[in-house]
Enzyme design. Structure first.
Site, PDB file in Angstrom:
ATOM      1  N   LYS A 115      58.738  82.769  69.153  1.00  0.00           N
ATOM      2  CA  LYS A 115      57.016  82.479  68.511  1.00  0.00           C
ATOM      3  C   LYS A 115      55.988  82.410  69.859  1.00  0.00           C
ATOM      4  O   LYS A 115      55.279  81.930  69.600  1.00  0.00           O
ATOM      5  CB  LYS A 115      57.264  80.544  67.896  1.00  0.00           C
ATOM      6  CG  LYS A 115      57.969  80.540  66.389  1.00  0.00           C
ATOM      7  CD  LYS A 115      57.513  79.381  65.973  1.00  0.00           C
ATOM      8  CE  LYS A 115      58.015  79.631  64.710  1.00  0.00           C
ATOM      9  NZ  LYS A 115      57.346  77.805  63.845  1.00  0.00           N
ATOM     10  N   LYS A 217      63.322  86.829  59.678  1.00  0.00           N
ATOM     11  CA  LYS A 217      63.329  85.568  58.520  1.00  0.00           C
ATOM     12  C   LYS A 217      62.018  85.474  58.000  1.00  0.00           C
ATOM     13  O   LYS A 217      60.948  85.936  58.150  1.00  0.00           O
ATOM     14  CB  LYS A 217      63.918  84.707  59.648  1.00  0.00           C
ATOM     15  CG  LYS A 217      64.268  83.122  58.489  1.00  0.00           C
ATOM     16  CD  LYS A 217      63.398  81.812  59.831  1.00  0.00           C
ATOM     17  CE  LYS A 217      62.669  81.097  60.210  1.00  0.00           C
ATOM     18  NZ  LYS A 217      61.651  80.485  58.730  1.00  0.00           N
ATOM     19  N   LYS A 220      56.925  80.542  56.108  1.00  0.00           N
ATOM     20  CA  LYS A 220      55.637  80.583  55.565  1.00  0.00           C
ATOM     21  C   LYS A 220      54.071  80.616  56.320  1.00  0.00           C
ATOM     22  O   LYS A 220      53.084  81.302  56.582  1.00  0.00           O
ATOM     23  CB  LYS A 220      55.202  79.129  55.084  1.00  0.00           C
ATOM     24  CG  LYS A 220      55.371  77.843  56.299  1.00  0.00           C
ATOM     25  CD  LYS A 220      55.731  76.813  55.445  1.00  0.00           C
ATOM     26  CE  LYS A 220      56.213  75.404  55.597  1.00  0.00           C
ATOM     27  NZ  LYS A 220      56.570  75.668  56.876  1.00  0.00           N
TER      28      LYS A 220
HETATM   29  P1  ATP Z   1      56.966  78.282  60.142  1.00  0.00           P
HETATM   30  O1  ATP Z   1      57.002  79.497  59.920  1.00  0.00           O
HETATM   31  O2  ATP Z   1      55.860  77.551  60.534  1.00  0.00           O
HETATM   32  O3  ATP Z   1      58.814  77.416  61.440  1.00  0.00           O
HETATM   33  P2  ATP Z   1      59.127  78.101  58.128  1.00  0.00           P
HETATM   34  O4  ATP Z   1      58.815  79.100  56.781  1.00  0.00           O
HETATM   35  O5  ATP Z   1      60.232  78.633  59.151  1.00  0.00           O
HETATM   36  O6  ATP Z   1      57.581  77.996  58.845  1.00  0.00           O
HETATM   37  P3  ATP Z   1      60.356  75.306  58.852  1.00  0.00           P
HETATM   38  O7  ATP Z   1      59.116  73.989  57.747  1.00  0.00           O
HETATM   39  O8  ATP Z   1      59.807  75.859  59.455  1.00  0.00           O
HETATM   40  O9  ATP Z   1      59.553  76.660  57.903  1.00  0.00           O
HETATM   41  O10 ATP Z   1      61.382  75.171  58.144  1.00  0.00           O
HETATM   42  C1  ATP Z   1      61.692  74.308  57.463  1.00  0.00           C
HETATM   43  C2  ATP Z   1      63.261  74.144  56.354  1.00  0.00           C
HETATM   44  O11 ATP Z   1      62.940  75.329  55.793  1.00  0.00           O
HETATM   45  C3  ATP Z   1      64.365  74.459  57.638  1.00  0.00           C
HETATM   46  O12 ATP Z   1      65.603  73.425  57.300  1.00  0.00           O
HETATM   47  C4  ATP Z   1      64.107  75.248  57.892  1.00  0.00           C
HETATM   48  O13 ATP Z   1      65.549  76.299  58.887  1.00  0.00           O
HETATM   49  C5  ATP Z   1      64.118  76.120  56.138  1.00  0.00           C
HETATM   50  N1  ATP Z   1      64.212  77.423  56.179  1.00  0.00           N
HETATM   51  C6  ATP Z   1      63.274  78.532  57.661  1.00  0.00           C
HETATM   52  N2  ATP Z   1      62.902  79.311  56.632  1.00  0.00           N
HETATM   53  C7  ATP Z   1      63.597  79.867  56.391  1.00  0.00           C
HETATM   54  C8  ATP Z   1      65.040  81.354  55.634  1.00  0.00           C
HETATM   55  N3  ATP Z   1      63.829  82.235  55.725  1.00  0.00           N
HETATM   56  N4  ATP Z   1      65.872  81.024  54.904  1.00  0.00           N
HETATM   57  C9  ATP Z   1      66.686  79.846  54.485  1.00  0.00           C
HETATM   58  N5  ATP Z   1      65.636  78.295  55.092  1.00  0.00           N
HETATM   59  C10 ATP Z   1      65.295  78.989  55.615  1.00  0.00           C
HETATM   60 MG    MG Z   2      60.222  77.229  61.115  1.00  0.00          MG
END
Ligand code: ATP
Ligand code: MG
Length: 353
Positions: A115, A217, A220
């Site tokens: 990040k 990965k 969002k």
């Molecule tokens: P950001 O990009 O802002 O970090 P994010 O999509 O990674 O957003 P988070 O809020 O950081 O979402 O994570 C929320 C939950 O979703 C966590 O338990 C994280 O491990 C899970 N998660 C996020 N992305 C994935 C993915 N691609 N596959 C499986 N689990 C995920």
């Molecule tokens: Mg995340």
């Protein structure tokens, strides 16, 4: 006290639209766990400031994560659903953990490296300290089990390191205050105040990958909307995104081993299996040898079947923000009761007057 009572804690950041990885890696597991465990699910708005300080509408983003929890089937009356900034203990305990954790531990975190990108000096101090706040989120409730995606594994190991260092640095004070809880450390029975949290990561899609790059990965906060399926995408958008998803030219392999070295194919098979609640082996047995042009529309239909009822319910809930706010307020009040108890103990252990 002998042994910690099982408690599930997990959080999701209000950093944008929920994507399929959040659902498969996290929220769907929350829904299953609430049948067997006491659960606390948190919209972690303090975390949302770490990568980006100013958000267009943080309030709405927060409400939409809470709406997704509830629309997916989480019961906010039986369990606790709230937003992090409404309970001051998170930030307070995070400060103490900032003094427990070592800079070297933080520098090793791959999420920080990803990040922060190339210009690390310009990343916020909060982004570096993120795992310390995450440890505080869980340990403020002395959470024992944390359902998360695979990307959070390293942060959970760090939460265990923090708990372990706190327990051992303060072991005499914990015992003197009579606040020790019996716990196993390897083969040995010891007394500690914080549990060593277990991650719950299993399942066919523990890390859903970007639809544009099978080595990255799905997130969002990814600038490319085509890289992810949002929980609120309509059926045409979902079909289009899967159609455009990057794949190699070969058909699907006949065996699981044939997925090795084909990250995009591997990802789509994992997504299919998770959505259908089947094993990857099962999916390969049915679709091995087929072209992606055949597989992708079936996958898109499956995703629509799973996501559509949830997004319809999210829209219904989002039409009444006051109702969501009331749920969050009620959750925060109940969370705060537990949090205050922990902070009273922690202050006693540390020696704050
Ligand atoms: P950001 O990009 O802002 O970090 P994010 O999509 O990674 O957003 P988070 O809020 O950081 O979402 O994570 C929320 C939950 O979703 C966590 O338990 C994280 O491990 C899970 N998660 C996020 N992305 C994935 C993915 N691609 N596959 C499986 N689990 C995920
Ligand atoms: Mg995340």
């Amino acid at each position: 006290m002998s042994a910690f009572s099982p408690l599930v804690f997990s959080g999701v950041q209000p950093t944008g639209n929920l994507q399929l990885g959040n659902y498969l890696g996290a929220i769907r597991k929350f829904v299953a766990l609430q049948e067997s465990h006491d659960c606390i699910f948190c919209v972690v708005d303090l975390h949302a400031l770490t990568a980006q300080l100013v958000h267009k509408d943080l309030k709405d983003q927060t409400r939409s994560i809470a709406a997704a929890f509830i629309a997916s089937g989480i019961d906010p009356k039986k369990h606790i659903v709230f937003n992090q900034s409404a309970v001051p203990g998170h930030a307070e305990l995070a400060w103490i953990f900032n003094c427990v954790a070592r800079i070297g531990w933080m520098n090793r975190m791959t999420q920080f490296k990803d990040k922060a990108g190339k210009d690390r000096e310009n990343a916020s101090l909060g982004l570096l300290a993120y795992p310390s706040l995450m440890a505080a989120d869980i340990l403020l409730y002395r959470g024992t089990h944390v359902p998360v995606g695979d990307d959070q594994k390293q942060h959970l190991e760090l939460a265990r390191d923090i708990a372990q260092k706190f327990n051992s640095d303060f072991s005499e004070r914990i015992a003197a205050a009579g606040l020790g809880v019996e716990m196993m450390m390897g083969e040995e029975k010891v007394n500690g105040y914080f549990p060593l949290t277990e991650p719950l990561i299993e399942g066919p899609a523990p890390r859903v990958m970007s639809l544009r790059d099978g080595t990255k990965k799905m997130s969002k906060s990814d600038p490319s909307d085509l890289s992810r399926i949002n929980m609120t995408d309509d059926s045409d958008t979902i079909a289009r995104k899967f159609r455009k998803a990057k794949t190699d030219p070969a058909p699907l392999p006949e065996t699981i081993e044939g997925l090795a070295g084909r990250p995009e194919a591997d990802n789509l098979v994992g997504i299919f299996a998770a959505l259908a609640d089947r094993t990857r082996q099962d999916v390969i047995s049915e679709y091995g040898g087929r072209q992606f042009s055949e597989f992708k529309p079936v996958l898109a239909d499956l995703a629509v079947t799973v996501l559509e009822p949830i997004s319809a319910e999210m829209r219904r809930l989002m039409a009444d923000p006051a109702h969501i706010d009331a749920i969050l307020r009620d959750g925060a009040a109940r969370a705060n009761v537990i949090a205050e108890r922990t902070m009273t103990d922690v202050k006693e252990i540390i020696g704050f007057v």
